[in-house]
Motif scaffolding. Structure first.
Motif, short mmCIF file in Angstrom:
data_model
loop_
_atom_site.label_atom_id
_atom_site.label_comp_id
_atom_site.label_asym_id
_atom_site.label_seq_id
_atom_site.Cartn_x
_atom_site.Cartn_y
_atom_site.Cartn_z
N MET A 81 9.18 -6.20 4.21
CA MET A 81 7.97 -5.57 4.72
C MET A 81 8.23 -4.92 6.08
O MET A 81 7.83 -3.80 6.34
N GLN A 100 9.14 1.52 3.24
CA GLN A 100 8.77 0.12 3.03
C GLN A 100 8.45 -0.14 1.56
O GLN A 100 8.94 -1.11 0.96
N ARG A 101 7.61 0.72 0.97
CA ARG A 101 7.23 0.51 -0.42
C ARG A 101 8.44 0.68 -1.35
O ARG A 101 8.57 -0.03 -2.34
N ARG A 133 -1.10 -8.21 -3.43
CA ARG A 133 -1.88 -6.96 -3.44
C ARG A 133 -2.73 -6.84 -2.17
O ARG A 133 -2.80 -5.78 -1.56
N LYS A 136 -0.54 -6.04 0.92
CA LYS A 136 -0.09 -4.64 0.97
C LYS A 136 -1.23 -3.72 1.38
O LYS A 136 -1.03 -2.77 2.14
N ARG A 137 -2.43 -3.99 0.88
CA ARG A 137 -3.58 -3.16 1.24
C ARG A 137 -3.93 -3.30 2.72
O ARG A 137 -4.18 -2.32 3.42
N GLU A 139 -1.93 -4.11 5.09
CA GLU A 139 -0.88 -3.46 5.87
C GLU A 139 -1.18 -1.97 6.03
O GLU A 139 -1.01 -1.39 7.11
N SER A 168 0.23 1.17 -3.94
CA SER A 168 0.31 -0.01 -4.80
C SER A 168 1.55 0.00 -5.69
O SER A 168 2.17 1.04 -5.94
N TRP A 169 1.85 -1.17 -6.21
CA TRP A 169 2.92 -1.30 -7.21
C TRP A 169 2.59 -0.47 -8.45
O TRP A 169 3.47 0.17 -9.02
#
Length: 201
Positions: A81, A100-101, A133, A136-137, A139, A168-169
């Motif tokens: 991350m 990052q993603r 989830r 990540k949101r 962040e 998102s993934w």
């Protein structure tokens, strides 16, 4: 320093148990990364060089095993991350989020697909995925807080939702698998999406 007289048989059994548990977890990860999204207990045991009953002795079911995999990989996931400066110029932040993603999603891909198959039937797997989830949101909300705050009150929620989808993934998997893009092309598509949402370019 301990000599051999200080090490009890129980200490040896505990150490062996830890090694066996770790081997079983690594076996599951290896099979998932090899493209087997739902390996059987027999396949996991063979990969770990243990008997199938040994898997059940250490993990009551597949849910417990997937929970152990999640815990095992959590520390490395947090390192992936990293920390993005919310005060950096917008385009730098977008590039940092895309990097990052890319790091995260490429690393978790195989295990994530296996976990998604289990999610409808496993409370612990669902909890782990839902927590990730949310992280990540949040962040994205932290990194792009200035741009979100600059929008009107009603538009903010829409922007936050759109950013959550873009980062998102599911978005990454759609680009990589459904559209067949390589990593660089997927990164370019994600960057374009974020720029369009945040500065209209």
């Amino acid at each position: 320093m301990l000599d051999s007289a200080d090490v009890t048989p129980r200490d040896g059994r505990v150490a062996r148990s830890h090694r066996t548990r770790a081997a079983i977890v690594e076996a599951l990860v290896t099979l998932l990364e090899a493209g087997n999204p739902q390996p059987t207990v027999e396949e996991i045991a063979a990969q770990a060089s243990v008997a199938p009953r040994t898997v059940f002795q250490h993990y009551a079911d597949r849910e417990a095993l997937f929970a152990a995999v999640s815990e095992h990989r959590e520390a490395h996931l947090q390192r992936l991350m990293g920390r993005i400066d919310p005060g950096a110029p917008l385009l730098e932040r977008i590039d940092a989020v895309v990097a990052q993603r890319r790091r995260i999603f490429e690393w978790i891909a195989a295990v994530r697909r296996g976990a998604l198959l289990m999610e409808p039937f496993s409370e612990s797997v669902h909890g782990a995925l839902d927590g990730f989830r949310t992280a990540k949101r949040l962040e994205l909300e932290r990194v792009f807080a200035a741009e979100i705050a600059a929008r009107g009150e009603r538009e903010r929620a829409t922007l936050v939702a759109a950013l959550g989808v873009a980062g998102s993934w599911s978005m990454w998997d759609a680009l990589r698998v459904q559209q067949g893009l390589d990593v660089e092309a997927a990164c370019a598509a994600l960057a374009l999406t974020l720029r369009s949402l945040l500065d209209g370019r």
